[in-house]
Motif scaffolding. Sequence first.
Motif, PDB file in Angstrom:
ATOM      1  N   LEU A 104       0.847  -1.192   0.000  1.00  0.00           N
ATOM      2  CA  LEU A 104       0.000   0.000   0.000  1.00  0.00           C
ATOM      3  C   LEU A 104       0.881   1.240   0.000  1.00  0.00           C
ATOM      4  N   GLY A 105       0.708   2.110  -0.987  1.00  0.00           N
ATOM      5  CA  GLY A 105       1.462   3.348  -1.053  1.00  0.00           C
ATOM      6  C   GLY A 105       0.563   4.553  -0.832  1.00  0.00           C
ATOM      7  N   TYR A 106       1.173   5.733  -0.881  1.00  0.00           N
ATOM      8  CA  TYR A 106       0.402   6.971  -0.690  1.00  0.00           C
ATOM      9  C   TYR A 106       0.289   7.708  -2.017  1.00  0.00           C
ATOM     10  N   GLY A 107      -0.932   7.978  -2.415  1.00  0.00           N
ATOM     11  CA  GLY A 107      -1.193   8.777  -3.606  1.00  0.00           C
ATOM     12  C   GLY A 107      -1.853  10.079  -3.214  1.00  0.00           C
ATOM     13  N   GLY A 108      -1.070  11.140  -3.144  1.00  0.00           N
ATOM     14  CA  GLY A 108      -1.601  12.442  -2.769  1.00  0.00           C
ATOM     15  C   GLY A 108      -2.003  13.261  -3.983  1.00  0.00           C
ATOM     16  N   TYR A 109      -2.212  14.555  -3.765  1.00  0.00           N
ATOM     17  CA  TYR A 109      -2.609  15.465  -4.841  1.00  0.00           C
ATOM     18  C   TYR A 109      -1.669  16.658  -4.883  1.00  0.00           C
ATOM     19  N   PHE A 110      -1.520  17.205  -6.066  1.00  0.00           N
ATOM     20  CA  PHE A 110      -0.676  18.379  -6.226  1.00  0.00           C
ATOM     21  C   PHE A 110      -1.260  19.557  -5.451  1.00  0.00           C
ATOM     22  N   GLN A 111      -0.371  20.353  -4.896  1.00  0.00           N
ATOM     23  CA  GLN A 111      -0.785  21.540  -4.150  1.00  0.00           C
ATOM     24  C   GLN A 111      -1.093  22.681  -5.095  1.00  0.00           C
ATOM     25  N   GLN A 112      -2.181  23.390  -4.813  1.00  0.00           N
ATOM     26  CA  GLN A 112      -2.551  24.585  -5.573  1.00  0.00           C
ATOM     27  C   GLN A 112      -2.690  25.725  -4.572  1.00  0.00           C
ATOM     28  N   SER A 113      -1.788  26.660  -4.641  1.00  0.00           N
ATOM     29  CA  SER A 113      -1.769  27.747  -3.664  1.00  0.00           C
ATOM     30  C   SER A 113      -3.034  28.591  -3.751  1.00  0.00           C
ATOM     31  N   GLY A 114      -3.534  28.968  -2.579  1.00  0.00           N
ATOM     32  CA  GLY A 114      -4.691  29.854  -2.513  1.00  0.00           C
ATOM     33  C   GLY A 114      -6.027  29.165  -2.677  1.00  0.00           C
ATOM     34  N   SER A 115      -6.040  27.857  -2.833  1.00  0.00           N
ATOM     35  CA  SER A 115      -7.296  27.135  -3.045  1.00  0.00           C
ATOM     36  C   SER A 115      -7.695  26.391  -1.775  1.00  0.00           C
ATOM     37  N   LEU A 116      -8.818  26.802  -1.178  1.00  0.00           N
ATOM     38  CA  LEU A 116      -9.321  26.114   0.007  1.00  0.00           C
ATOM     39  C   LEU A 116      -9.808  24.715  -0.351  1.00  0.00           C
ATOM     40  N   LEU A 117     -10.418  24.567  -1.535  1.00  0.00           N
ATOM     41  CA  LEU A 117     -10.874  23.251  -1.976  1.00  0.00           C
ATOM     42  C   LEU A 117      -9.692  22.288  -2.091  1.00  0.00           C
ATOM     43  N   ASN A 118      -8.578  22.779  -2.621  1.00  0.00           N
ATOM     44  CA  ASN A 118      -7.389  21.943  -2.751  1.00  0.00           C
ATOM     45  C   ASN A 118      -6.912  21.453  -1.391  1.00  0.00           C
ATOM     46  N   LYS A 119      -6.918  22.346  -0.406  1.00  0.00           N
ATOM     47  CA  LYS A 119      -6.513  21.938   0.950  1.00  0.00           C
ATOM     48  C   LYS A 119      -7.481  20.921   1.531  1.00  0.00           C
ATOM     49  N   LEU A 120      -8.774  21.113   1.279  1.00  0.00           N
ATOM     50  CA  LEU A 120      -9.776  20.183   1.778  1.00  0.00           C
ATOM     51  C   LEU A 120      -9.583  18.803   1.149  1.00  0.00           C
ATOM     52  N   ILE A 121      -9.362  18.753  -0.142  1.00  0.00           N
ATOM     53  CA  ILE A 121      -9.141  17.485  -0.837  1.00  0.00           C
ATOM     54  C   ILE A 121      -7.913  16.778  -0.281  1.00  0.00           C
ATOM     55  N   ARG A 122      -6.847  17.526  -0.082  1.00  0.00           N
ATOM     56  CA  ARG A 122      -5.607  16.912   0.402  1.00  0.00           C
ATOM     57  C   ARG A 122      -5.724  16.502   1.869  1.00  0.00           C
ATOM     58  N   PHE A 123      -6.507  17.240   2.662  1.00  0.00           N
ATOM     59  CA  PHE A 123      -6.724  16.830   4.049  1.00  0.00           C
ATOM     60  C   PHE A 123      -7.518  15.533   4.098  1.00  0.00           C
TER      61      PHE A 123
END
Length: 367
Positions: A157-176
């Motif tokens: 099992l590995g970790y598949g994260g998402y690219f960071q997009q600065s200034g995007s609250l949705l991006n932070k929510l998805i990554r959290f």
Amino acid sequence: MGTTFIGLFILVSLVNLLYFFSFFSFATTNFKNKLHPEVPVSVIICAKNEEENLRNFLPAILDQDYPDFEVIVINDASADNTLEVIESFQKIDPRVQLVNVQNNEAFWANKKYALTLGIKKAVNKHLLFTDADCAPQSSNWIKEMSRNFQPGNSIVLGYGGYFQQSGSLLNKLIRFETLLTAIQYFSYAKLGTPYMGVGRNLAYTSTQFYEMKGFANHLHLRSGDDDLFVNEASTSDNTAICFHPDSITRSVPKKKFSEWFHQKRRHVSVAGHYKTKHKALLGAFYIFRVLFWIMLAGLLIFQVYPQIVLSILGLKLITEAFVYIKAGKKLKETDVIWLFPFFDLFLIFMQLAIFIANLISKPKHWK
């Protein structure tokens, strides 16, 4: 009456704390360097209408520092130029192998059918899966993931994260949300109860695949090629986790909340087919989180033992912060952890909305 409610609140709080104490199994574990067997690896990518992502991310896979690997790219009945892009890579790199899937009435839009054809094409026993919109964050991705194919291990099992997009609250929510999910499946695997993996970064042997008769037991479901297979095949003895920084992949995140909501609806609909013990663990985790916040609000509104209530809240937040900080550092997601109380509450309400939406209708296609 107030004594009864505070007693129930303490009980609910203890259950919440027990869950996060169990997450210490991953949060506090250290990466152990293992001997590297350097087994031949077949990287398998299923692509449906992914011409741009393949152009952007396939080179990072071909640039891996690994002595023996092939890359099987499956064109899953794409309507764009995905096939032509794969063929262009084939011409310049003999390690690229093409599987061209035509529309099949019996398996219409079924990713599992396409993946099965890709697995049958593989010449190597050890299979490493990722998506067309994923990029390894290091040239040692194959090396670190395959290092975990130690004797007895057939699933990694590995970790598949998402690219960071600065200034995007949705991006932070998805990554959290992705971080929280990883904390859960890594922790349960460490405790001997592996229950899921993500297809963005997952490895297993073809032997394990054929022993389980592939995806036969859930082929009728459109999703679940990753988590349902792991849920069915993984045991405390055959599953390893890999969280080395060089083993991480990152994907292109959704940019619209509606698209992400639809994606999560698909994921949640599949979870209903997990083993009973896993559904019970995950269901209780959600229910006791909901109960905690509802009872907290009620006790504070009616001023029932407010000092005790706030002390318990503080203990809960400190415990959770410790887990998120430790895990966030391991998985390179440190910028999202400070918003965890807000995100935790939001995800609770979103999961309720997803549950209601899925009762009305279920998503049908993998893409």
